[in-house]
Design a protein around this motif. Structure first.
Motif, mmCIF file in Angstrom:
data_model
loop_
_atom_site.group_PDB
_atom_site.id
_atom_site.type_symbol
_atom_site.label_atom_id
_atom_site.label_comp_id
_atom_site.label_asym_id
_atom_site.label_seq_id
_atom_site.Cartn_x
_atom_site.Cartn_y
_atom_site.Cartn_z
ATOM 1 N N TYR A 126 0.828 -1.209 0.000
ATOM 2 C CA TYR A 126 0.000 0.000 0.000
ATOM 3 C C TYR A 126 0.855 1.248 0.000
ATOM 4 C CZ TYR A 126 -3.345 3.507 1.719
ATOM 5 O OH TYR A 126 -4.128 4.626 1.874
ATOM 6 N N ASN A 127 0.548 2.172 -0.894
ATOM 7 C CA ASN A 127 1.072 3.534 -0.846
ATOM 8 C C ASN A 127 -0.099 4.477 -0.641
ATOM 9 O OD1 ASN A 127 2.946 2.036 -3.094
ATOM 10 N ND2 ASN A 127 4.145 3.413 -1.793
ATOM 11 N N HIS A 128 0.045 5.419 0.283
ATOM 12 C CA HIS A 128 -1.078 6.305 0.580
ATOM 13 C C HIS A 128 -1.407 7.163 -0.631
ATOM 14 C CE1 HIS A 128 -3.194 9.550 3.011
ATOM 15 N NE2 HIS A 128 -3.844 8.429 3.271
ATOM 16 N N GLN A 129 -2.682 7.185 -1.018
ATOM 17 C CA GLN A 129 -3.098 7.830 -2.265
ATOM 18 C C GLN A 129 -4.042 9.000 -2.052
ATOM 19 O OE1 GLN A 129 -4.117 5.151 -5.507
ATOM 20 N NE2 GLN A 129 -3.001 3.465 -4.549
ATOM 21 N N GLY A 130 -4.100 9.511 -0.824
ATOM 22 C CA GLY A 130 -4.962 10.649 -0.575
ATOM 23 C C GLY A 130 -4.339 11.589 0.438
ATOM 24 N N THR A 131 -5.120 12.598 0.833
ATOM 25 C CA THR A 131 -4.739 13.514 1.899
ATOM 26 C C THR A 131 -5.641 13.240 3.091
ATOM 27 O OG1 THR A 131 -4.147 15.193 0.245
ATOM 28 C CG2 THR A 131 -4.420 15.933 2.529
ATOM 29 N N ASP A 132 -5.032 13.038 4.256
ATOM 30 C CA ASP A 132 -5.800 12.734 5.469
ATOM 31 C C ASP A 132 -5.932 13.978 6.337
ATOM 32 O OD1 ASP A 132 -6.187 10.130 4.764
ATOM 33 O OD2 ASP A 132 -4.699 9.290 6.130
ATOM 34 N N TYR A 134 -7.348 14.992 9.774
ATOM 35 C CA TYR A 134 -7.863 14.432 11.019
ATOM 36 C C TYR A 134 -8.365 15.549 11.932
ATOM 37 C CZ TYR A 134 -3.339 15.574 13.282
ATOM 38 O OH TYR A 134 -2.217 16.213 13.770
ATOM 39 N N THR A 135 -9.288 15.212 12.815
ATOM 40 C CA THR A 135 -9.867 16.206 13.702
ATOM 41 C C THR A 135 -8.985 16.393 14.924
ATOM 42 O OG1 THR A 135 -11.289 14.454 14.588
ATOM 43 C CG2 THR A 135 -12.252 15.927 12.953
ATOM 44 N N HIS A 184 -16.591 16.497 -11.053
ATOM 45 C CA HIS A 184 -16.534 17.923 -11.361
ATOM 46 C C HIS A 184 -16.747 18.183 -12.849
ATOM 47 C CE1 HIS A 184 -13.708 17.073 -7.901
ATOM 48 N NE2 HIS A 184 -14.727 17.713 -7.339
ATOM 49 N N ASN A 185 -16.754 19.451 -13.213
ATOM 50 C CA ASN A 185 -17.104 19.837 -14.580
ATOM 51 C C ASN A 185 -16.062 19.448 -15.616
ATOM 52 O OD1 ASN A 185 -19.529 20.947 -13.740
ATOM 53 N ND2 ASN A 185 -18.638 22.979 -13.404
ATOM 54 N N ASP A 186 -14.881 19.007 -15.177
ATOM 55 C CA ASP A 186 -13.863 18.545 -16.124
ATOM 56 C C ASP A 186 -13.781 17.027 -16.175
ATOM 57 O OD1 ASP A 186 -12.819 18.214 -13.549
ATOM 58 O OD2 ASP A 186 -10.756 18.346 -14.306
ATOM 59 N N GLY A 187 -14.654 16.342 -15.421
ATOM 60 C CA GLY A 187 -14.648 14.887 -15.394
ATOM 61 C C GLY A 187 -13.817 14.289 -14.279
ATOM 62 N N SER A 188 -13.092 15.114 -13.529
ATOM 63 C CA SER A 188 -12.337 14.594 -12.381
ATOM 64 C C SER A 188 -13.301 14.215 -11.262
ATOM 65 C CB SER A 188 -11.330 15.635 -11.885
ATOM 66 O OG SER A 188 -11.983 16.821 -11.459
ATOM 67 N N ILE A 189 -12.848 13.329 -10.372
ATOM 68 C CA ILE A 189 -13.706 12.807 -9.298
ATOM 69 C C ILE A 189 -12.960 12.907 -7.972
ATOM 70 C CG2 ILE A 189 -14.933 10.794 -8.407
ATOM 71 C CD1 ILE A 189 -15.209 9.793 -11.266
ATOM 72 N N ALA A 190 -13.651 13.395 -6.959
ATOM 73 C CA ALA A 190 -13.103 13.475 -5.608
ATOM 74 C C ALA A 190 -13.815 12.466 -4.717
ATOM 75 C CB ALA A 190 -13.263 14.883 -5.038
ATOM 76 N N TRP A 191 -13.014 11.718 -3.954
ATOM 77 C CA TRP A 191 -13.542 10.745 -2.999
ATOM 78 C C TRP A 191 -13.469 11.341 -1.588
ATOM 79 C CZ3 TRP A 191 -11.276 5.195 -4.119
ATOM 80 C CH2 TRP A 191 -11.384 4.907 -5.484
ATOM 81 N N TYR A 192 -14.544 11.206 -0.847
ATOM 82 C CA TYR A 192 -14.601 11.680 0.542
ATOM 83 C C TYR A 192 -14.923 10.464 1.415
ATOM 84 C CZ TYR A 192 -15.261 16.262 -1.771
ATOM 85 O OH TYR A 192 -15.131 17.382 -2.564
ATOM 86 N N GLY A 193 -13.917 9.930 2.105
ATOM 87 C CA GLY A 193 -14.099 8.662 2.807
ATOM 88 C C GLY A 193 -13.980 8.742 4.317
ATOM 89 N N HIS A 228 -11.198 10.867 10.768
ATOM 90 C CA HIS A 228 -10.487 11.689 9.798
ATOM 91 C C HIS A 228 -11.171 11.567 8.440
ATOM 92 C CE1 HIS A 228 -8.667 7.787 8.754
ATOM 93 N NE2 HIS A 228 -8.155 8.329 7.644
ATOM 94 N N LEU A 229 -10.900 12.522 7.573
ATOM 95 C CA LEU A 229 -11.376 12.484 6.190
ATOM 96 C C LEU A 229 -10.225 12.060 5.289
ATOM 97 C CD1 LEU A 229 -13.392 13.160 3.846
ATOM 98 C CD2 LEU A 229 -12.327 15.438 3.815
ATOM 99 N N HIS A 230 -10.460 11.021 4.502
ATOM 100 C CA HIS A 230 -9.513 10.636 3.446
ATOM 101 C C HIS A 230 -10.036 11.255 2.154
ATOM 102 C CE1 HIS A 230 -6.633 8.023 1.284
ATOM 103 N NE2 HIS A 230 -7.570 8.012 0.349
ATOM 104 N N PHE A 231 -9.255 12.176 1.582
ATOM 105 C CA PHE A 231 -9.636 12.932 0.389
ATOM 106 C C PHE A 231 -8.745 12.489 -0.763
ATOM 107 C CE2 PHE A 231 -9.280 16.973 -2.139
ATOM 108 C CZ PHE A 231 -10.604 17.038 -2.549
#
Length: 461
Positions: A126-132, A134-135, A184-193, A228-231
């Protein structure tokens, strides 16, 4: 598991006109020190398949275009976490980990700034693929009180969401997370986990959301060591995007205003009746937060920082009700910490009235008001300890705890744009929200005698 790894005592320069401890208590607080992968390879593959099928349905319905123009510009993000209206904190989040740009493992780390604020896992490949995000501080206290909201980083359409999963994880468990996905309007996708169960936006798949619009509450669902939010972001060709730009990630930033790699901030100034203690995940912290104290009793003045920088100083002042400086001191930081906390003990605040605790750090000043009073009623003490249940709620909700005298209080309920939904001249221990639309509401309870108030976040299902 979230752990306090280091407890550091340091000498400070202290100039005061009152007795206090010259040695602060506190130190570093670290999130996800056990390095828990947010998503397994199998889970990511499954999610991408579900998004592919969901997109096909939306394309067939004409909600999404079959193709995007190649010249479409990528979105510009805002920070996807914000504090709710019911918190006295200055800020509620910090960043623990960025995207790992070194695809080798284990312990082959490189973030966008050529640093090592990321992680991998050789055992799981596993390599971390998002921004975390945390609260901080008091993650589980924030979780229970819905204090950290997840918001859309950019305008777009909801293409998929998943809810109903256990949301108080403390370790790797292979569970599914609660999440929402925005195209989004350019076809990119954001994940909120990792969202909190039953707090996701009530908008349907295919609905449009604006930047900053509520999506859910930060939780700990799926593989997670705490709230935490994984973005995670992909472009329209399904290439992983690190929205931050730096020496090890060239190109344009995807942020409207990219925060610095180290973003020193006072997340909170709080007052406590006892020393600061943290929890064993997933127990909710006993915060001992109070904004009223009897004369000459223990008062713990606490400051909570994100991105503490070595070689910088925080400047503190404690003002009496008449505006006179009661104490002032300077604390020099010796280490870089993602999150830290420092507190001092006073036991001789005798002047009645409203005091001010102030901290200035890196040119930014935060103040917290509190009162020294002759009498704190049982009801007043318990106002901070009251909670609402169930929450989220479908219809009837009630207060749990020792209830205050009804005639001394009034209550007002607001929606997310600040409109007053209803009010009552007395305290109600139970009320019905069944006729309200789904969404987030804020209940403010006022004490008519002291002026003290508390705001509760309520999620209507």
């Amino acid at each position: 598991m979230m752990k306090l790894l280091y407890f550091i005592l340091a000498m400070i320069t202290l100039s005061v006109s009152a007795q206090t401890e010259s040695i602060p208590q506190g130190g570093e607080y670290r999130f996800n020190s056990d390095i828990i992968p947010c998503i397994t390879t199998e889970q990511r593959f499954e999610i991408k398949n579900k998004l592919k099928m969901a997109r096909k349905v939306l394309i067939d319905k004409g909600i999404l275009p079959l193709q995007y123009k190649s010249a479409s510009a990528p979105p510009k993000f805002i920070i996807p976490v914000k504090k709710a209206a019911n918190t006295a904190m200055n800020e509620v989040w910090a960043i623990s980990y960025f995207v790992d740009h070194n695809l080798e493992y284990p312990n082959k780390l490189q973030d966008y700034n050529c640093g090592t604020r990321t992680y991998d896992d050789g055992n799981k490949g596993y390599n971390h693929q998002g921004t975390d995000f945390y609260t901080w501080p008091f993650s589980w206290y924030q979780f229970q009180n819905n204090m950290a909201e997840v918001v859309a980083a950019a305008p777009g359409k909801i293409i998929y969401k998943h809810d109903g999963e256990f949301d108080m994880s403390c370790d790797f468990n292979n569970n599914q997370w609660n999440a929402i996905y925005i195209e989004h309007n350019d076809g990119s996708i954001a994940w909120y986990g990792h969202l909190k169960k039953n707090t996701l936006s009530t908008k349907a798949v295919g609905a449009t959301v604006a930047a900053g619009e509520y999506l859910g509450v930060v939780g700990s669902s799926g593989n997670s060591s705490g709230p935490h939010l994984h973005f995670e972001v992909y472009d329209r060709n399904d290439n992983l995007i690190d929205p931050f730009t730096g020496n090890c990630n060239s190109g344009s930033s995807w942020w409207q205003n990219q925060v610095p790699y180290r973003n020193p901030t006072i997340n909170a100034l709080l007052l406590h009746t006892a020393e600061i203690a943290f929890n064993t995940c997933p127990e909710t912290e006993t915060t001992n937060i109070s904004f009223q104290f009897l004369p000459n009793t223990s008062v713990y003045t606490a400051s909570y920082f994100k991105d503490q920088l070595a070689g910088t100083s925080a400047f503190y002042k404690l003002y009496k009700p008449d505006g006179e400086v009661f104490a002032e001191w300077t604390y020099l930081f010796n280490e870089n910490y993602d999150s830290s906390y420092w507190y001092w003990h006073f036991n001789n605040l005798s002047d009645l009235g409203e005091w001010t605790f102030e901290c200035t750090y890196q040119g930014k000043m935060v103040q917290q008001k509190f009162k020294v009073v002759n009498l704190i009623s049982v009801a007043e003490e318990n106002l901070e300890k009251l909670s609402l249940a169930p929450n989220p709620v479908s219809d009837k909700v009630k207060f749990i705890g020792t209830l205050p005298d009804a005639e001394n209080y009034q209550m007002k309920l607001y929606n997310t744009i600040g409109q007053e939904v209803f009010k009552t001249p007395t305290f109600l221990s139970q009320f019905d929200l069944g006729n309200l639309e789904k969404g987030v509401y804020y209940l403010k309870v006022y004490n008519n005698l002291s002026g003290v108030s508390k705001t509760y976040s309520i999620i209507k299902r």
